[in-house]
Design a protein around this motif. Structure first.
Motif, short mmCIF file in Angstrom:
data_model
loop_
_atom_site.label_atom_id
_atom_site.label_comp_id
_atom_site.label_asym_id
_atom_site.label_seq_id
_atom_site.Cartn_x
_atom_site.Cartn_y
_atom_site.Cartn_z
N GLN A 7 -4.12 -2.73 7.72
CA GLN A 7 -4.70 -2.27 6.48
C GLN A 7 -6.05 -1.62 6.74
OE1 GLN A 7 -6.06 -5.68 3.98
NE2 GLN A 7 -4.84 -6.87 5.41
N LEU A 8 -6.43 -0.75 5.83
CA LEU A 8 -7.74 -0.13 5.89
C LEU A 8 -8.21 0.11 4.48
CD1 LEU A 8 -7.58 3.24 5.30
CD2 LEU A 8 -6.31 3.08 7.41
N TRP A 34 -2.03 -0.10 3.15
CA TRP A 34 -1.25 -0.89 4.10
C TRP A 34 -0.22 0.03 4.74
CZ3 TRP A 34 -3.18 -3.12 -0.22
CH2 TRP A 34 -3.78 -4.37 -0.08
N TYR A 35 -0.03 -0.13 6.05
CA TYR A 35 0.94 0.69 6.78
C TYR A 35 1.37 -0.07 8.04
CZ TYR A 35 -3.06 1.83 9.72
OH TYR A 35 -4.15 1.74 10.55
N ALA A 36 2.43 0.39 8.67
CA ALA A 36 2.95 -0.24 9.89
C ALA A 36 2.87 0.79 11.02
CB ALA A 36 4.38 -0.73 9.67
N PRO A 39 6.66 3.23 5.40
CA PRO A 39 6.02 3.23 4.09
C PRO A 39 4.50 3.06 4.19
CG PRO A 39 7.04 1.12 4.49
CD PRO A 39 7.41 2.00 5.65
N VAL A 40 3.81 3.57 3.21
CA VAL A 40 2.38 3.34 3.03
C VAL A 40 2.21 2.88 1.58
CG1 VAL A 40 0.08 4.38 2.99
CG2 VAL A 40 1.73 5.09 4.74
N VAL A 41 1.52 1.75 1.41
CA VAL A 41 1.29 1.19 0.08
C VAL A 41 -0.22 1.21 -0.17
CG1 VAL A 41 1.58 -0.84 -1.41
CG2 VAL A 41 3.31 -0.31 0.32
N VAL A 42 -0.60 1.67 -1.38
CA VAL A 42 -2.02 1.82 -1.71
C VAL A 42 -2.32 1.07 -3.00
CG1 VAL A 42 -3.88 3.45 -2.20
CG2 VAL A 42 -2.02 4.12 -0.65
N LEU A 43 -3.28 0.16 -2.94
CA LEU A 43 -3.80 -0.50 -4.13
C LEU A 43 -5.24 -0.03 -4.34
CD1 LEU A 43 -1.41 -2.52 -3.28
CD2 LEU A 43 -2.63 -4.11 -4.73
#
Length: 144
Positions: A61-62, A80-82, A111-115
């Motif tokens: 994560q960043l 978040w990413y892998a 996938p990339v998930v952004v909050l």
């Protein structure tokens, strides 16, 4: 004798997040549940439940604190990413390829998930949406 109620169950929170699905052309807005942090009393942020997006892959994560032209973001973005999916030969993330018009130097896979944090203190999340896409596009274009 005084009856005391049982301790309250921790409250899960649901917020809107942006997901860049690897096989789709456009990012999606989805609801993500967050469980309370074990150290919530210390003001730590809830923990998003993202297992279904990463299928057991190790996630990094960043936090993105700057938007377009280096302007500070009032509401930082949490990504978040892998990263190991690139080495595993996963296809390039089409949603990120599309949002950057293919001009990004780094290929993102998986996938990339952004909050979206609810403030600069990063103690909780608010709903992310399409207004956050320009800052994300700029980040993907600048990342090397």
């Amino acid at each position: 004798m005084i009856a005391t109620p049982p301790p309250a169950e921790p409250q899960f929170v649901t917020v809107s997040a942006i997901v860049f699905p690897p096989e789709e052309e456009r990012p999606k807005i989805v609801n993500v549940s967050c469980r309370p942090s074990p150290k919530a009393s210390q003001g730590l942020c809830p923990v998003p439940i993202l297992d279904s997006y990463f299928n057991g892959n190790e996630v990094q994560q960043l936090v993105l604190t700057e938007g377009l032209n280096g302007e500070p973001l009032r509401f930082p973005l949490h990504l978040w990413y892998a990263p190991q999916l690139l080495q595993k030969g996963s296809p390039v993330n089409r949603a990120i390829f599309h949002i950057t018009s293919g001009a990004a130097e780094k290929s993102w896979c998986g996938p990339v998930v952004v909050l979206k944090f609810n403030g600069s203190r990063r103690q909780g999340y608010s709903d992310a949406g399409s207004n956050d896409l320009p800052a994300l596009s700029a980040y993907f274009l600048a990342y090397k």
